[in-house]
Scaffold this motif. Structure first.
Motif, PDB file in Angstrom:
ATOM      1  N   VAL A  26       0.899  -1.289  -0.059  1.00  0.00           N
ATOM      2  CA  VAL A  26      -0.145  -0.145  -0.097  1.00  0.00           C
ATOM      3  C   VAL A  26       0.778   1.243   0.042  1.00  0.00           C
ATOM      4  CG1 VAL A  26      -1.590   1.327   1.423  1.00  0.00           C
ATOM      5  CG2 VAL A  26      -2.055  -1.065   1.062  1.00  0.00           C
ATOM      6  N   GLY A  27       1.927   1.207   0.969  1.00  0.00           N
ATOM      7  CA  GLY A  27       2.725   2.485   0.838  1.00  0.00           C
ATOM      8  C   GLY A  27       3.498   2.691  -0.431  1.00  0.00           C
ATOM      9  N   THR A  28       3.831   1.588  -0.928  1.00  0.00           N
ATOM     10  CA  THR A  28       4.818   1.553  -2.247  1.00  0.00           C
ATOM     11  C   THR A  28       3.737   2.174  -3.246  1.00  0.00           C
ATOM     12  OG1 THR A  28       5.964  -0.107  -1.791  1.00  0.00           O
ATOM     13  CG2 THR A  28       5.918   0.350  -4.270  1.00  0.00           C
ATOM     14  N   GLU A  29       2.429   1.709  -3.311  1.00  0.00           N
ATOM     15  CA  GLU A  29       1.345   2.277  -4.416  1.00  0.00           C
ATOM     16  C   GLU A  29       1.153   3.659  -4.111  1.00  0.00           C
ATOM     17  OE1 GLU A  29      -0.964   2.121  -7.762  1.00  0.00           O
ATOM     18  OE2 GLU A  29       0.834   0.945  -7.084  1.00  0.00           O
ATOM     19  N   ILE A  30       1.085   4.219  -2.973  1.00  0.00           N
ATOM     20  CA  ILE A  30       0.643   5.411  -2.667  1.00  0.00           C
ATOM     21  C   ILE A  30       1.750   6.316  -3.384  1.00  0.00           C
ATOM     22  CG2 ILE A  30       0.690   7.430  -0.686  1.00  0.00           C
ATOM     23  CD1 ILE A  30      -1.003   5.271   1.027  1.00  0.00           C
ATOM     24  N   ARG A  32       3.900   5.654  -5.555  1.00  0.00           N
ATOM     25  CA  ARG A  32       3.887   5.386  -6.916  1.00  0.00           C
ATOM     26  C   ARG A  32       2.943   6.264  -7.753  1.00  0.00           C
ATOM     27  NH1 ARG A  32       1.907   3.591 -11.500  1.00  0.00           N
ATOM     28  NH2 ARG A  32      -0.255   2.602 -10.516  1.00  0.00           N
ATOM     29  N   ARG A  33       1.851   6.679  -7.276  1.00  0.00           N
ATOM     30  CA  ARG A  33       0.731   7.498  -7.654  1.00  0.00           C
ATOM     31  C   ARG A  33       1.170   9.017  -7.485  1.00  0.00           C
ATOM     32  NH1 ARG A  33      -4.307   4.838  -8.722  1.00  0.00           N
ATOM     33  NH2 ARG A  33      -3.986   2.829  -8.805  1.00  0.00           N
ATOM     34  N   GLY A  34       2.149   9.384  -6.612  1.00  0.00           N
ATOM     35  CA  GLY A  34       2.824  10.612  -6.239  1.00  0.00           C
ATOM     36  C   GLY A  34       1.603  11.246  -5.134  1.00  0.00           C
ATOM     37  N   TRP A  35       1.156  10.284  -4.188  1.00  0.00           N
ATOM     38  CA  TRP A  35       0.060  10.774  -3.267  1.00  0.00           C
ATOM     39  C   TRP A  35       1.021  10.965  -2.085  1.00  0.00           C
ATOM     40  CZ3 TRP A  35      -4.226   6.814  -3.982  1.00  0.00           C
ATOM     41  CH2 TRP A  35      -5.088   7.181  -5.231  1.00  0.00           C
ATOM     42  N   GLN A  36       0.335  11.529  -0.960  1.00  0.00           N
ATOM     43  CA  GLN A  36       0.658  11.663   0.295  1.00  0.00           C
ATOM     44  C   GLN A  36       0.153  10.662   1.250  1.00  0.00           C
ATOM     45  OE1 GLN A  36       1.632  15.678   2.517  1.00  0.00           O
ATOM     46  NE2 GLN A  36      -0.581  15.234   2.961  1.00  0.00           N
ATOM     47  N   ALA A  53       7.416   2.183   3.514  1.00  0.00           N
ATOM     48  CA  ALA A  53       7.385   1.879   2.143  1.00  0.00           C
ATOM     49  C   ALA A  53       7.041   2.900   1.160  1.00  0.00           C
ATOM     50  CB  ALA A  53       6.468   0.807   1.874  1.00  0.00           C
ATOM     51  N   ALA A  54       6.044   3.961   1.822  1.00  0.00           N
ATOM     52  CA  ALA A  54       5.542   5.268   1.229  1.00  0.00           C
ATOM     53  C   ALA A  54       6.777   6.066   0.942  1.00  0.00           C
ATOM     54  CB  ALA A  54       4.618   5.839   1.824  1.00  0.00           C
ATOM     55  N   ARG A  55       7.790   6.316   2.048  1.00  0.00           N
ATOM     56  CA  ARG A  55       8.819   7.149   2.004  1.00  0.00           C
ATOM     57  C   ARG A  55       9.975   6.604   1.293  1.00  0.00           C
ATOM     58  NH1 ARG A  55       7.723   7.861   7.330  1.00  0.00           N
ATOM     59  NH2 ARG A  55       9.012   6.248   8.026  1.00  0.00           N
ATOM     60  N   ALA A  56      10.345   5.355   1.088  1.00  0.00           N
ATOM     61  CA  ALA A  56      11.250   4.700   0.354  1.00  0.00           C
ATOM     62  C   ALA A  56      10.848   4.940  -1.107  1.00  0.00           C
ATOM     63  CB  ALA A  56      11.230   3.276   0.462  1.00  0.00           C
ATOM     64  N   ALA A 173      -9.032  -1.402  -4.461  1.00  0.00           N
ATOM     65  CA  ALA A 173      -9.072  -0.229  -3.556  1.00  0.00           C
ATOM     66  C   ALA A 173      -8.369   0.943  -4.007  1.00  0.00           C
ATOM     67  CB  ALA A 173      -7.995  -0.846  -2.385  1.00  0.00           C
ATOM     68  N   PHE A 174      -7.413   1.086  -5.137  1.00  0.00           N
ATOM     69  CA  PHE A 174      -6.628   2.433  -5.532  1.00  0.00           C
ATOM     70  C   PHE A 174      -7.536   2.561  -6.499  1.00  0.00           C
ATOM     71  CE2 PHE A 174      -3.139   1.034  -2.847  1.00  0.00           C
ATOM     72  CZ  PHE A 174      -2.645   2.161  -2.564  1.00  0.00           C
ATOM     73  N   ALA A 175      -8.469   2.068  -7.038  1.00  0.00           N
ATOM     74  CA  ALA A 175      -9.269   2.519  -8.035  1.00  0.00           C
ATOM     75  C   ALA A 175     -10.569   3.255  -7.134  1.00  0.00           C
ATOM     76  CB  ALA A 175     -10.158   1.592  -8.935  1.00  0.00           C
TER      77      ALA A 175
END
Length: 184
Positions: A26-30, A32-36, A53-56, A173-175
């Motif tokens: 989930v963090g990786t996908e956030i 990838r999409r350029g989200w916060q 993962a989001a920070r990475a 979920a992301f959709a």
């Protein structure tokens, strides 16, 4: 410009490697999409995995943690913004205010409490943000069965039940979290 912000509710206690991996994806996908990411500000279990993962991936992360949990949940001092509140109520208010959408992953009573408050707020018109529940591998089947029973008994109006978007997997979920979905 502030990017689209997704608040993720999830466990701060499980050691299940599959659930921790789910949170990391989930963090990786956030990212990838350029989200916060907006999270509970802990650096343990799923909560820590999603933020790390989001920070990475380059995402901006906002952690919100009440001061009495700073040590218990090991405050995410690597967060781009770590906001420390006096109470859990302030934590939830700040997380809701900073988010454009909500995603609930598997979790315990704290996660459920956050989900129910956000879902109820949306139903009552306090916000129009998407509230998405990821029912990964049937994790929430029992809860959803009970909620459907409450709907059949007219304790949960159809309009309230429809306000909660239940999805089986990450792509769905992301959709459902997409900014275009948020305006519906």
């Amino acid at each position: 410009m502030v990017s689209y912000s997704v608040c993720v509710y999830c466990s701060a206690s499980t050691t299940d490697p599959d659930l921790i991996s789910l949170a990391a994806r989930v963090g990786t996908e956030i990212a990838r999409r350029g989200w916060q990411l907006v999270s509970g500000g802990g650096h343990v279990s799923m909560m820590g995995a999603v933020a790390t993962a989001a920070r990475a991936g380059g995402a901006h992360t906002v952690g919100v943690i009440p001061k009495h949990l700073v040590h218990r949940e090991v405050a995410d001092v690597d967060a781009d913004e770590l906001l420390v509140t006096d109470t859990m109520r302030q934590r939830k208010q700040l997380m809701e205010a900073r988010a454009d959408a909500f995603l609930t992953l598997p979790g315990g009573i704290g996660t459920l409490e956050e989900l129910f408050e956000t879902w109820t707020g949306g139903y009552l018109g306090e916000h129009t943000k998407p509230v998405v529940l990821l029912n990964a591998n049937g994790f929430y089947d029992g809860l959803l069965s009970w909620i459907d029973e409450l709907s059949q008994r007219t304790m949960v109006p159809a309009r309230a039940r429809d306000r909660l978007v239940v999805v089986p997997d990450l792509p769905t979920a992301f959709a459902a979290l997409e900014p275009a979905t948020a305006t519906q």
